[in-house]
Design a protein around this motif. Structure first.
Motif, short mmCIF file in Angstrom:
data_model
loop_
_atom_site.label_atom_id
_atom_site.label_comp_id
_atom_site.label_asym_id
_atom_site.label_seq_id
_atom_site.Cartn_x
_atom_site.Cartn_y
_atom_site.Cartn_z
N GLY A 2 0.83 -1.20 0.00
CA GLY A 2 0.00 0.00 0.00
C GLY A 2 0.86 1.25 0.00
O GLY A 2 2.09 1.18 -0.15
N VAL A 3 0.20 2.37 0.20
CA VAL A 3 0.90 3.65 0.20
C VAL A 3 0.36 4.52 1.34
O VAL A 3 -0.84 4.48 1.65
N ASP A 82 -5.31 -3.47 2.59
CA ASP A 82 -6.26 -3.91 3.59
C ASP A 82 -5.49 -4.09 4.89
O ASP A 82 -4.67 -5.01 5.00
N LEU A 83 -5.70 -3.18 5.85
CA LEU A 83 -4.96 -3.27 7.11
C LEU A 83 -5.27 -4.60 7.80
O LEU A 83 -6.41 -5.05 7.84
N PRO A 84 -4.23 -5.23 8.36
CA PRO A 84 -4.45 -6.49 9.06
C PRO A 84 -5.32 -6.30 10.29
O PRO A 84 -5.21 -5.29 10.99
N GLN A 85 -6.19 -7.25 10.52
CA GLN A 85 -7.09 -7.19 11.67
C GLN A 85 -6.69 -8.23 12.70
O GLN A 85 -7.51 -8.90 13.30
N THR A 86 -5.39 -8.30 12.94
CA THR A 86 -4.83 -9.28 13.85
C THR A 86 -3.75 -8.63 14.70
O THR A 86 -2.79 -8.06 14.17
N ARG A 127 -13.49 -0.99 10.52
CA ARG A 127 -13.55 0.16 9.62
C ARG A 127 -13.05 1.44 10.29
O ARG A 127 -12.59 2.36 9.63
N GLY A 128 -13.10 1.49 11.62
CA GLY A 128 -12.60 2.66 12.35
C GLY A 128 -11.09 2.72 12.42
O GLY A 128 -10.52 3.73 12.85
N GLY A 129 -10.41 1.65 12.00
CA GLY A 129 -8.96 1.66 11.95
C GLY A 129 -8.30 0.71 12.92
O GLY A 129 -8.96 -0.09 13.59
N ALA A 130 -6.98 0.81 13.00
CA ALA A 130 -6.17 -0.04 13.87
C ALA A 130 -5.24 0.81 14.72
O ALA A 130 -4.76 1.86 14.27
N CYS A 131 -5.00 0.35 15.93
CA CYS A 131 -4.01 0.97 16.82
C CYS A 131 -2.71 0.20 16.66
O CYS A 131 -2.73 -1.01 16.40
N GLU A 145 5.82 3.62 0.79
CA GLU A 145 5.19 2.31 0.68
C GLU A 145 4.90 1.75 2.07
O GLU A 145 5.67 2.00 3.02
N ILE A 146 3.82 0.98 2.18
CA ILE A 146 3.47 0.27 3.41
C ILE A 146 3.36 -1.21 3.06
O ILE A 146 2.65 -1.56 2.12
N ARG A 147 4.07 -2.03 3.82
CA ARG A 147 4.07 -3.47 3.57
C ARG A 147 3.73 -4.22 4.85
O ARG A 147 4.17 -3.83 5.93
N ILE A 148 3.01 -5.30 4.71
CA ILE A 148 2.76 -6.19 5.83
C ILE A 148 3.96 -7.11 5.96
O ILE A 148 4.37 -7.74 5.00
N GLU A 149 4.56 -7.15 7.17
CA GLU A 149 5.76 -7.96 7.37
C GLU A 149 5.48 -9.32 7.97
O GLU A 149 6.10 -10.29 7.61
N ALA A 150 4.62 -9.38 8.97
CA ALA A 150 4.34 -10.67 9.61
C ALA A 150 3.07 -10.58 10.40
O ALA A 150 2.65 -9.57 10.81
#
Length: 150
Positions: A2-3, A82-86, A127-131, A145-150
């Motif tokens: 993502g960006v 798509d932000l991780p929800q974990t 949908r309200g986001g992630a902390c 750039e934004i990348r999911i690492e693990a």
């Protein structure tokens, strides 16, 4: 991948959000100039808040408004990801900054003051986001750039 499409901060509770193009991020202060990042109680799990541009757009459509994203009071606006929800998933922003997702950002009553129904529109599916908390600091800028690492 993502960006990063937006960065915002507020110097004190209830202060207006300041939109910036670049900022320093550290484990000690979170987003430089944002009061939440340096809150007491280590590890502080709400140092940085992120929201997806698409989720904000959907919520705006549901309530029939077109408010700027920073009215959500999140620090980072993310596009094309798509932000991780974990809890525990790590995100790398730019070359150096690593954030760890700690929990969902719950929409508060302040959202209702902006637009009737906005709190409910932000509630489903994170949908309200992630902390997140800062694992590795550095500088970030709009366009990184934004990348999911693990």
């Amino acid at each position: 991948m993502g960006v990063l499409v937006g960065i915002a901060r507020h110097a004190r509770p209830k202060a207006p959000m300041e939109v910036v193009e670049h900022v320093r991020v550290t484990p000690e202060t979170g987003i430089a100039g944002d009061f939440r990042g340096a809150m007491k109680g280590k590890p502080y799990r709400r140092q940085v808040t992120l929201i997806e541009r698409g989720d904000w757009d959907v919520a705006m459509a549901e309530v029939g408004h077109s408010l700027p994203w920073q009215e959500r009071r999140a620090n980072l606006l993310v596009g094309d990801l798509d932000l991780p929800q974990t809890k525990g998933v790590r995100l790398r922003i730019g070359a150096d900054v690593v954030l760890e997702v700690t929990r969902e950002t719950d929409p508060c009553e302040r959202m209702e003051a902006l637009a009737e129904g906005l709190r409910a529109a932000l509630a489903p599916d994170w949908r309200g986001g992630a902390c997140a908390m800062v694992i590795t600091g550095g500088n970030i800028a709009v366009g990184d750039e934004i990348r999911i690492e693990a």
